[in-house]
Design a protein around this motif. Structure first.
Motif, PDB file in Angstrom:
ATOM      1  N   ALA B 181      -4.565  52.247 -55.116  1.00  0.00           N
ATOM      2  CA  ALA B 181      -5.917  52.768 -54.892  1.00  0.00           C
ATOM      3  C   ALA B 181      -6.380  53.556 -56.107  1.00  0.00           C
ATOM      4  N   GLY B 182      -7.641  53.349 -56.508  1.00  0.00           N
ATOM      5  CA  GLY B 182      -8.184  54.089 -57.643  1.00  0.00           C
ATOM      6  C   GLY B 182      -7.970  53.381 -58.970  1.00  0.00           C
ATOM      7  N   ILE B 183      -7.129  52.352 -58.953  1.00  0.00           N
ATOM      8  CA  ILE B 183      -6.889  51.581 -60.173  1.00  0.00           C
ATOM      9  C   ILE B 183      -7.912  50.456 -60.248  1.00  0.00           C
ATOM     10  N   ASN B 184      -8.368  50.170 -61.453  1.00  0.00           N
ATOM     11  CA  ASN B 184      -9.333  49.099 -61.686  1.00  0.00           C
ATOM     12  C   ASN B 184      -8.601  47.759 -61.600  1.00  0.00           C
ATOM     13  N   ALA B 185      -8.367  47.334 -60.350  1.00  0.00           N
ATOM     14  CA  ALA B 185      -7.543  46.139 -60.123  1.00  0.00           C
ATOM     15  C   ALA B 185      -8.416  44.879 -60.109  1.00  0.00           C
ATOM     16  N   LYS B 186      -8.127  43.958 -60.975  1.00  0.00           N
ATOM     17  CA  LYS B 186      -8.878  42.708 -61.049  1.00  0.00           C
ATOM     18  C   LYS B 186      -8.409  41.742 -59.963  1.00  0.00           C
ATOM     19  N   ALA B 187      -7.095  41.695 -59.779  1.00  0.00           N
ATOM     20  CA  ALA B 187      -6.529  40.760 -58.797  1.00  0.00           C
ATOM     21  C   ALA B 187      -5.138  41.198 -58.393  1.00  0.00           C
ATOM     22  N   PHE B 188      -4.758  40.759 -57.193  1.00  0.00           N
ATOM     23  CA  PHE B 188      -3.357  40.847 -56.793  1.00  0.00           C
ATOM     24  C   PHE B 188      -2.810  39.433 -56.804  1.00  0.00           C
ATOM     25  N   ILE B 189      -1.674  39.276 -57.444  1.00  0.00           N
ATOM     26  CA  ILE B 189      -1.107  37.942 -57.651  1.00  0.00           C
ATOM     27  C   ILE B 189       0.147  37.785 -56.801  1.00  0.00           C
ATOM     28  N   ALA B 190       0.221  36.674 -56.092  1.00  0.00           N
ATOM     29  CA  ALA B 190       1.450  36.376 -55.354  1.00  0.00           C
ATOM     30  C   ALA B 190       1.711  34.880 -55.412  1.00  0.00           C
ATOM     31  N   GLY B 191       2.970  34.531 -55.195  1.00  0.00           N
ATOM     32  CA  GLY B 191       3.330  33.122 -55.205  1.00  0.00           C
ATOM     33  C   GLY B 191       3.764  32.708 -53.818  1.00  0.00           C
ATOM     34  N   ARG B 192       5.058  32.831 -53.576  1.00  0.00           N
ATOM     35  CA  ARG B 192       5.601  32.384 -52.290  1.00  0.00           C
ATOM     36  C   ARG B 192       4.933  33.041 -51.085  1.00  0.00           C
ATOM     37  N   ALA B 193       4.536  34.306 -51.226  1.00  0.00           N
ATOM     38  CA  ALA B 193       3.920  35.025 -50.098  1.00  0.00           C
ATOM     39  C   ALA B 193       2.629  34.348 -49.642  1.00  0.00           C
ATOM     40  N   LEU B 194       1.929  33.683 -50.572  1.00  0.00           N
ATOM     41  CA  LEU B 194       0.683  33.000 -50.217  1.00  0.00           C
ATOM     42  C   LEU B 194       0.909  31.511 -49.946  1.00  0.00           C
ATOM     43  N   ALA B 195       1.968  30.980 -50.522  1.00  0.00           N
ATOM     44  CA  ALA B 195       2.215  29.534 -50.416  1.00  0.00           C
ATOM     45  C   ALA B 195       2.850  29.162 -49.086  1.00  0.00           C
ATOM     46  N   GLY B 196       3.537  30.115 -48.482  1.00  0.00           N
ATOM     47  CA  GLY B 196       4.310  29.811 -47.285  1.00  0.00           C
ATOM     48  C   GLY B 196       3.459  29.620 -46.039  1.00  0.00           C
ATOM     49  N   GLU B 197       4.142  29.426 -44.963  1.00  0.00           N
ATOM     50  CA  GLU B 197       3.504  29.148 -43.665  1.00  0.00           C
ATOM     51  C   GLU B 197       2.525  30.250 -43.271  1.00  0.00           C
ATOM     52  N   LYS B 198       2.906  31.488 -43.587  1.00  0.00           N
ATOM     53  CA  LYS B 198       2.072  32.637 -43.206  1.00  0.00           C
ATOM     54  C   LYS B 198       1.124  33.035 -44.336  1.00  0.00           C
ATOM     55  N   GLY B 199       0.872  32.133 -45.246  1.00  0.00           N
ATOM     56  CA  GLY B 199       0.070  32.437 -46.435  1.00  0.00           C
ATOM     57  C   GLY B 199      -1.310  32.967 -46.108  1.00  0.00           C
ATOM     58  N   GLN B 200      -2.005  32.261 -45.202  1.00  0.00           N
ATOM     59  CA  GLN B 200      -3.372  32.659 -44.880  1.00  0.00           C
ATOM     60  C   GLN B 200      -3.393  34.046 -44.232  1.00  0.00           C
ATOM     61  N   GLU B 201      -2.437  34.242 -43.350  1.00  0.00           N
ATOM     62  CA  GLU B 201      -2.294  35.542 -42.677  1.00  0.00           C
ATOM     63  C   GLU B 201      -2.062  36.652 -43.711  1.00  0.00           C
ATOM     64  N   THR B 202      -1.193  36.382 -44.671  1.00  0.00           N
ATOM     65  CA  THR B 202      -0.906  37.357 -45.724  1.00  0.00           C
ATOM     66  C   THR B 202      -2.157  37.639 -46.547  1.00  0.00           C
ATOM     67  N   ALA B 203      -2.895  36.571 -46.894  1.00  0.00           N
ATOM     68  CA  ALA B 203      -4.125  36.754 -47.683  1.00  0.00           C
ATOM     69  C   ALA B 203      -5.109  37.628 -46.919  1.00  0.00           C
ATOM     70  N   GLU B 204      -5.201  37.386 -45.605  1.00  0.00           N
ATOM     71  CA  GLU B 204      -6.135  38.190 -44.815  1.00  0.00           C
ATOM     72  C   GLU B 204      -5.694  39.643 -44.735  1.00  0.00           C
ATOM     73  N   ALA B 205      -4.411  39.848 -44.585  1.00  0.00           N
ATOM     74  CA  ALA B 205      -3.888  41.221 -44.566  1.00  0.00           C
ATOM     75  C   ALA B 205      -4.129  41.910 -45.909  1.00  0.00           C
ATOM     76  N   LEU B 206      -3.968  41.166 -47.009  1.00  0.00           N
ATOM     77  CA  LEU B 206      -4.251  41.726 -48.337  1.00  0.00           C
ATOM     78  C   LEU B 206      -5.719  42.124 -48.437  1.00  0.00           C
ATOM     79  N   LYS B 207      -6.605  41.234 -47.946  1.00  0.00           N
ATOM     80  CA  LYS B 207      -8.045  41.516 -48.045  1.00  0.00           C
ATOM     81  C   LYS B 207      -8.433  42.725 -47.200  1.00  0.00           C
ATOM     82  N   THR B 208      -7.813  42.873 -46.031  1.00  0.00           N
ATOM     83  CA  THR B 208      -8.073  44.046 -45.193  1.00  0.00           C
ATOM     84  C   THR B 208      -7.718  45.326 -45.947  1.00  0.00           C
ATOM     85  N   GLU B 209      -6.551  45.299 -46.581  1.00  0.00           N
ATOM     86  CA  GLU B 209      -6.130  46.487 -47.333  1.00  0.00           C
ATOM     87  C   GLU B 209      -7.044  46.734 -48.530  1.00  0.00           C
ATOM     88  N   ILE B 210      -7.428  45.648 -49.212  1.00  0.00           N
ATOM     89  CA  ILE B 210      -8.339  45.768 -50.362  1.00  0.00           C
ATOM     90  C   ILE B 210      -9.657  46.399 -49.921  1.00  0.00           C
TER      91      ILE B 210
END
Lengths: 215, 215
Positions: B181-210
């Motif tokens: 928080a407070g950092i000028n973050a351009k993107a959060f990068i992930a590989g397996r966490a987004l590629a796997g079965e729960k990828g969409q769920e993880t992306a949504e959880a990331l967006k909620t936190e963002i």
């Protein structure tokens, strides 16, 4: 100290051009390098094709591995590389991961020296069992007119004393070879100087100088 | 401060597997990255294929360019990359060469932070007009169990203050997002966490936190 070898760096942006250069120089070079540019242009296909066409040469894949060491190393060794390069800027865990895979394939790794490295870093590489490093002027530094300095030679001597064999590159010409006398030089690496029309002549001039200083 | 984006790193060792992952995640990621592993596996063909299949996404080629900057940058932009990565360990002349080519293509470059870099180095990047950097735990460091530290966060804040937008990577999970928080973050990068079965769920959880921290 063994006599330094001659290495061609293939940095063409497409495989057919690189294959043509490799064919032209194979009789007077000891080591064929799939340069970073060629490896990114054509992928591991460049390594496996050169392996097939030049089974007797030492084959290097210049990946400048910085992360994901185990996977990248395995890819290159499986494609037929004997040696791969690993960036001095890589985390020591990455270097260790590469070394472990190298051992599995009887391959070697070469630390490619870039960035703000220290002799402490170099000791850590040696502690991992690394025996080779690459010392060079950056291609772009060379283009910017930065020459070999006394500081370069002194660092090479120190690395040599730590037990690292050095491959030396960056605008290598026969008349500079004397600068590296006394250094444990594994190879001198050149690209265009060996690939061009006068390539064989240049290789012979390099060998004459090598014989003078590592006789 | 703009809202951080979500980036998938494609680090498969063959293009068909990477294409399958890209197809699966395209609806919930903003940026598609041809990881170093994939780029070395298949060459620029990986970039041009992904460009063709995903014309609307930002496409990054993670070359960790360390030398030969102009040629590598041109190869990647010509293949369709929007951004390329350049190693923090590269000579400043190499970084400058990449930036020049980037400008020609309206592309961007991201400094990938590895090795013994300093804030002085970072200032030199900014002076060249660089606006992005990538901050991460090394994949291998992560495997070795090295977590995000206060020192990491402090360095990110300082880089942010210099004007660099940061893409953050290395085992990113939704429950860690508050750390940045407070950092000028351009993107959060992930590989397996987004590629796997729960990828969409993880992306949504990331967006909620963002949305919570960059509301």
């Amino acid at each position: 100290m063994t006599k330094p070898l001659i290495q061609i760096a293939l940095d063409q942006t497409n495989l057919p051009s690189a294959l043509e250069v490799a064919r032209r120089v194979e009789s007077f070079v000891d080591i064929i390098e799939v340069g970073t540019i060629l490896a990114f242009a054509d992928g591991m296909n460049a390594v496996s094709t050169l392996r097939q066409l030049h089974p007797e040469h030492i084959l290097v894949c210049d990946m400048k591995t910085t992360d994901g060491g185990a996977i990248l190393a395995r890819m290159a060794y499986e494609a037929g590389a004997d040696w791969i390069t690993v960036s001095a800027a890589a985390h020591i865990a990455t270097i260790g991961a590469c070394k472990k895979v190298a051992d599995e394939f009887n391959g070697e790794i070469q630390i490619e020296i870039y960035g703000n490295w220290t002799m402490e870093d170099a000791k850590a590489w040696v502690d991992l069992g690394i025996t080779q490093a690459i010392y060079h002027r950056s291609r772009d530094a060379e283009l910017a007119g930065v020459g070999w300095t006394d500081a370069d030679i002194e660092k090479m001597r120190q690395l040599s004393e730590l037990g690292l064999e050095l491959s030396i590159t960056g605008g290598i010409v026969p008349q500079d070879i004397y600068l590296f006398a006394g250094i444990n030089a594994k190879a001198f690496i050149a690209g265009r100087a060996l690939a061009g029309e006068k390539g064989q002549e240049t290789a012979e001039a390099l060998k004459t100088e090598i014989n003078r200083f590592w006789g």
